[in-house]
Design an enzyme around this catalytic site. Sequence first.
Site, short mmCIF file in Angstrom:
data_model
loop_
_atom_site.label_atom_id
_atom_site.label_comp_id
_atom_site.label_asym_id
_atom_site.label_seq_id
_atom_site.Cartn_x
_atom_site.Cartn_y
_atom_site.Cartn_z
N HIS A 1 -43.80 -43.75 -11.36
CA HIS A 1 -42.51 -43.68 -10.65
C HIS A 1 -42.62 -42.90 -9.35
CE1 HIS A 1 -38.15 -44.47 -10.93
NE2 HIS A 1 -38.06 -43.41 -10.15
N ASP B 1 -40.39 -42.86 -5.49
CA ASP B 1 -39.24 -43.37 -4.74
C ASP B 1 -39.48 -43.43 -3.24
OD1 ASP B 1 -36.76 -43.97 -6.42
OD2 ASP B 1 -37.39 -42.06 -7.29
N GLU C 1 -35.33 -49.81 -10.52
CA GLU C 1 -34.68 -48.66 -11.15
C GLU C 1 -33.17 -48.90 -11.22
OE1 GLU C 1 -34.68 -43.79 -11.11
OE2 GLU C 1 -35.21 -44.84 -9.27
N HIS D 1 -29.20 -46.61 -14.17
CA HIS D 1 -29.45 -45.35 -13.46
C HIS D 1 -28.41 -44.38 -14.02
CE1 HIS D 1 -29.99 -42.54 -9.98
NE2 HIS D 1 -31.24 -42.85 -10.27
N HIS E 1 -33.22 -42.66 -18.04
CA HIS E 1 -31.82 -42.73 -17.58
C HIS E 1 -30.84 -43.24 -18.63
CE1 HIS E 1 -31.91 -41.51 -13.35
NE2 HIS E 1 -33.07 -42.14 -13.23
N HIS F 1 -40.02 -41.86 -16.17
CA HIS F 1 -39.95 -40.50 -15.64
C HIS F 1 -38.95 -39.68 -16.45
CE1 HIS F 1 -36.90 -42.83 -13.56
NE2 HIS F 1 -36.41 -41.80 -12.90
N ASP G 1 -42.03 -38.87 -10.17
CA ASP G 1 -40.69 -38.99 -9.55
C ASP G 1 -40.65 -38.39 -8.16
OD1 ASP G 1 -38.13 -39.90 -9.34
OD2 ASP G 1 -37.21 -38.33 -10.54
#
Length: 401
Positions: free
Chosen positions: A31, A33, A142, A169, A216, A237, A308
Amino acid sequence: MQILFMSWIIFEKDINFNLSSSILTEDLRSHNDWAWILRKYFRNNLTDLDLYDLTKYRLKITTPIHTDINRLRKGQVGGQFWSIYTPCEHQGRDATVSFMEQIDLMNRVIAKEPEVFQLTRTAAEVREAFQSKRIASLFGVESGQAIESTFSILRLFYQLGVRYMTLTHNCNTPWADQNRVDRPGSTLVKNNGLTEFGKKIIIEMNRLGMLVDLSHVSKKTMLDVLNVSQSPIIFSHSSAWTLCNHTRNVQDDVLRLVKENRGVVMVAFTPGFITCNSQNRGNIAAVATHINYIRNIAGIDSVGIGGDYDGIDETPEGLEDVSTYPKLIEYLVSQGNWTDADIIKLAGGNILRVLEENEKIARDLQKTMQPLEDIIPIDDLIKYNVTSCRYLDMYPNATAA
């Protein structure tokens, strides 16, 4: 003595490891971003953007960018699931469009630097990228909001290279609950885990070979998925709930089910999931404690490194960006209870094995299953007020709410 990573060779003097023999490590993170950062600060414009060094750009931001090519190389990242993400506010409006923009962005990143990145869609292609010393690049969507509750978009995302989907999420989808419904006193609308349509989403993901990501989601959603899924799942994550009782973390009974499922929990570096103390962002030792805990409960085959980066506002001390991954491995090795084989599994072998098993199960399922063609019940959409921007021709007796 040298340590061979599948992406390149690292010498002991460079990272101060002290392993007993040379090892082959399948180094794959689950993961990152970076795509979101490129959207947020550069509006997805790669023209004249130096992807090797993003520290040169003077941005008015409080959180430094964690990722660029120089630091990926320093961090010996051999493969990465790039998170395809846009916020919950897009749900029911332009979610699919915004997620498609992010896939296009990462395709352009890969095309801009073809000697650095290689788009990969299978475990075999990941290994080919390792051998060519390119960073194997996979996509993970995600949040299930991206598919706007349709199997058609789910399948199209798979065709575009998406190999896992996080079901939610920090907002529900019309068919799955997110983690915040588990907070004490929560008054959020609930689905009570997965709806019947949500269970079919899992079945179709299994048929496709797309990994189900439970980071999540609520605990009830976790349990429902683990009851339905024929394929190993992931937490891309998340960390250990017993050490930090955040609803984003994984409780012990779920860890044991992940072991039975042959899935994997990829540990997040998010300070709030590591220390549960806003005044303490933690350090390498704290992250290692979560890794060791999950290993002890779920087993060595069910733990990995999630990270993350660029999705968090703070990082633990010593793990400030993607260049610092080797420090964590070095720390674990120094503890004396991690063998070469253990490190191989942690660093990427486990997540790669999960990908391979999903591929195999999908091939078997496709021999007897046809693509699912159900449509989500209109009442499920109305419950979340996501019909106003949706043409309801698939529901002849309905009107937009």
